[in-house]
Motif scaffolding. Sequence first.
Motif, PDB file in Angstrom:
ATOM      1  N   UNK A  50       0.829  -1.208   0.000  1.00  0.00           N
ATOM      2  CA  UNK A  50       0.000   0.000   0.000  1.00  0.00           C
ATOM      3  C   UNK A  50       0.860   1.252   0.000  1.00  0.00           C
ATOM      4  N   UNK A  51       1.980   1.210   0.701  1.00  0.00           N
ATOM      5  CA  UNK A  51       2.886   2.360   0.716  1.00  0.00           C
ATOM      6  C   UNK A  51       3.500   2.569  -0.669  1.00  0.00           C
ATOM      7  N   UNK A  52       3.834   1.485  -1.366  1.00  0.00           N
ATOM      8  CA  UNK A  52       4.371   1.602  -2.724  1.00  0.00           C
ATOM      9  C   UNK A  52       3.325   2.203  -3.663  1.00  0.00           C
ATOM     10  N   UNK A  53       2.087   1.763  -3.553  1.00  0.00           N
ATOM     11  CA  UNK A  53       1.013   2.334  -4.374  1.00  0.00           C
ATOM     12  C   UNK A  53       0.828   3.817  -4.082  1.00  0.00           C
ATOM     13  N   UNK A  54       0.949   4.185  -2.824  1.00  0.00           N
ATOM     14  CA  UNK A  54       0.802   5.589  -2.445  1.00  0.00           C
ATOM     15  C   UNK A  54       1.925   6.431  -3.050  1.00  0.00           C
ATOM     16  N   UNK A  55       3.144   5.924  -3.026  1.00  0.00           N
ATOM     17  CA  UNK A  55       4.271   6.663  -3.611  1.00  0.00           C
ATOM     18  C   UNK A  55       4.119   6.790  -5.124  1.00  0.00           C
ATOM     19  N   UNK A  56       3.627   5.741  -5.776  1.00  0.00           N
ATOM     20  CA  UNK A  56       3.383   5.809  -7.220  1.00  0.00           C
ATOM     21  C   UNK A  56       2.338   6.871  -7.526  1.00  0.00           C
ATOM     22  N   UNK A  57       1.265   6.895  -6.756  1.00  0.00           N
ATOM     23  CA  UNK A  57       0.217   7.899  -6.959  1.00  0.00           C
ATOM     24  C   UNK A  57       0.755   9.310  -6.724  1.00  0.00           C
ATOM     25  N   UNK A  58       1.602   9.477  -5.714  1.00  0.00           N
ATOM     26  CA  UNK A  58       2.187  10.801  -5.439  1.00  0.00           C
ATOM     27  C   UNK A  58       3.076  11.244  -6.591  1.00  0.00           C
ATOM     28  N   UNK A  59       3.883  10.325  -7.101  1.00  0.00           N
ATOM     29  CA  UNK A  59       4.755  10.670  -8.228  1.00  0.00           C
ATOM     30  C   UNK A  59       3.954  11.016  -9.477  1.00  0.00           C
ATOM     31  N   UNK A  60       2.891  10.263  -9.748  1.00  0.00           N
ATOM     32  CA  UNK A  60       2.086  10.558 -10.940  1.00  0.00           C
ATOM     33  C   UNK A  60       1.408  11.914 -10.830  1.00  0.00           C
ATOM     34  N   UNK A  61       0.968  12.254  -9.632  1.00  0.00           N
ATOM     35  CA  UNK A  61       0.368  13.576  -9.431  1.00  0.00           C
ATOM     36  C   UNK A  61       1.392  14.684  -9.669  1.00  0.00           C
ATOM     37  N   UNK A  62       2.600  14.494  -9.150  1.00  0.00           N
ATOM     38  CA  UNK A  62       3.644  15.499  -9.339  1.00  0.00           C
ATOM     39  C   UNK A  62       4.075  15.604 -10.802  1.00  0.00           C
ATOM     40  N   UNK A  63       4.064  14.489 -11.514  1.00  0.00           N
ATOM     41  CA  UNK A  63       4.371  14.517 -12.951  1.00  0.00           C
ATOM     42  C   UNK A  63       3.334  15.331 -13.722  1.00  0.00           C
ATOM     43  N   UNK A  64       2.075  15.160 -13.386  1.00  0.00           N
ATOM     44  CA  UNK A  64       1.023  15.921 -14.067  1.00  0.00           C
ATOM     45  C   UNK A  64       1.109  17.406 -13.726  1.00  0.00           C
ATOM     46  N   UNK A  65       1.451  17.734 -12.511  1.00  0.00           N
ATOM     47  CA  UNK A  65       1.661  19.147 -12.145  1.00  0.00           C
ATOM     48  C   UNK A  65       2.826  19.743 -12.929  1.00  0.00           C
ATOM     49  N   UNK A  66       3.892  18.949 -13.045  1.00  0.00           N
ATOM     50  CA  UNK A  66       5.069  19.415 -13.776  1.00  0.00           C
ATOM     51  C   UNK A  66       4.710  19.682 -15.245  1.00  0.00           C
ATOM     52  N   UNK A  67       3.928  18.779 -15.834  1.00  0.00           N
ATOM     53  CA  UNK A  67       3.550  18.968 -17.245  1.00  0.00           C
ATOM     54  C   UNK A  67       2.643  20.181 -17.414  1.00  0.00           C
ATOM     55  N   UNK A  68       1.769  20.451 -16.460  1.00  0.00           N
ATOM     56  CA  UNK A  68       0.877  21.604 -16.587  1.00  0.00           C
ATOM     57  C   UNK A  68       1.658  22.917 -16.552  1.00  0.00           C
ATOM     58  N   UNK A  69       2.818  22.915 -15.913  1.00  0.00           N
ATOM     59  CA  UNK A  69       3.659  24.120 -15.873  1.00  0.00           C
ATOM     60  C   UNK A  69       4.630  24.205 -17.047  1.00  0.00           C
ATOM     61  N   UNK A  70       5.117  23.050 -17.509  1.00  0.00           N
ATOM     62  CA  UNK A  70       6.194  23.033 -18.509  1.00  0.00           C
ATOM     63  C   UNK A  70       5.782  22.456 -19.856  1.00  0.00           C
ATOM     64  N   UNK A  71       4.547  22.033 -20.004  1.00  0.00           N
ATOM     65  CA  UNK A  71       3.998  21.476 -21.241  1.00  0.00           C
ATOM     66  C   UNK A  71       4.695  20.200 -21.705  1.00  0.00           C
ATOM     67  N   UNK A  72       5.469  19.597 -20.823  1.00  0.00           N
ATOM     68  CA  UNK A  72       6.165  18.351 -21.134  1.00  0.00           C
ATOM     69  C   UNK A  72       6.625  17.725 -19.828  1.00  0.00           C
ATOM     70  N   UNK A  73       6.852  16.423 -19.868  1.00  0.00           N
ATOM     71  CA  UNK A  73       7.400  15.729 -18.700  1.00  0.00           C
ATOM     72  C   UNK A  73       8.927  15.780 -18.685  1.00  0.00           C
ATOM     73  N   UNK A  74       9.502  16.222 -19.774  1.00  0.00           N
ATOM     74  CA  UNK A  74      10.961  16.241 -19.908  1.00  0.00           C
ATOM     75  C   UNK A  74      11.572  17.156 -18.845  1.00  0.00           C
ATOM     76  N   UNK A  75      12.574  16.630 -18.176  1.00  0.00           N
ATOM     77  CA  UNK A  75      13.254  17.402 -17.146  1.00  0.00           C
ATOM     78  C   UNK A  75      12.713  17.179 -15.742  1.00  0.00           C
ATOM     79  N   UNK A  76      11.693  16.359 -15.598  1.00  0.00           N
ATOM     80  CA  UNK A  76      11.127  16.121 -14.263  1.00  0.00           C
ATOM     81  C   UNK A  76      12.156  15.417 -13.393  1.00  0.00           C
ATOM     82  N   UNK A  77      12.390  15.995 -12.214  1.00  0.00           N
ATOM     83  CA  UNK A  77      13.315  15.426 -11.247  1.00  0.00           C
ATOM     84  C   UNK A  77      12.593  15.355  -9.905  1.00  0.00           C
ATOM     85  N   UNK A  78      12.441  14.155  -9.385  1.00  0.00           N
ATOM     86  CA  UNK A  78      11.663  13.953  -8.158  1.00  0.00           C
ATOM     87  C   UNK A  78      12.464  14.173  -6.887  1.00  0.00           C
ATOM     88  N   UNK A  79      13.673  14.672  -6.993  1.00  0.00           N
ATOM     89  CA  UNK A  79      14.523  14.805  -5.811  1.00  0.00           C
ATOM     90  C   UNK A  79      13.946  15.778  -4.783  1.00  0.00           C
TER      91      UNK A  79
END
Length: 168
Positions: A50-79
């Motif tokens: 369940x914790x792994x699923x939660x982390x995957x969901x968190x990362x996917x949400x952050x990826x979509x936020x990143x794309x809404x700002x940058x119009x691409x997923x390129x350059x996304x760094x989860x650090x």
Amino acid sequence: MKKGYKRRFSTSFNQGFTLIELMIAVVVIAILAAIATASYSQFIKRSTAAQAQQEIAKLSEQLERYKSRNFSYKGFNASYLYSGGTGFDVSTQVLTLNNTYQISIVDGMLSTPLLTDTNSLGNQWAIRAISSDPSNYSYLLTSNGLRCKNKSSNLVNYNGCGIGAEEW
């Protein structure tokens, strides 16, 4: 007077437990402990999954936020999500979760470069969580909406979950 004293004294020795009664009590406690240990280990496995699923969901949400700002997923760094020595490797973009799951993010079109690489197209992404425990599920989530899991971690790649996969 001495006879009455002896009777009282001798009857107090007969009020203990027999060896058979003690052995039965030990066996019952051992059976209950075995059941509790098995249940607890199953609880830990489900909790880690369940914790792994939660982390995957968190990362996917952050990826979509990143794309809404940058119009691409390129350059996304989860650090920035995992600062303070939480098991995230910046160079490989891999999160190690409880020494059980390895969660990685790659470009979904090419399946090999990271989104931080210059060769990345940045149009899609794929997140894979591989379990080191063979009795637990490995997961895949892509930007195309593919959500699958499989207990055979070697069948889970960035394009699908292989034979015997389930949706999650």
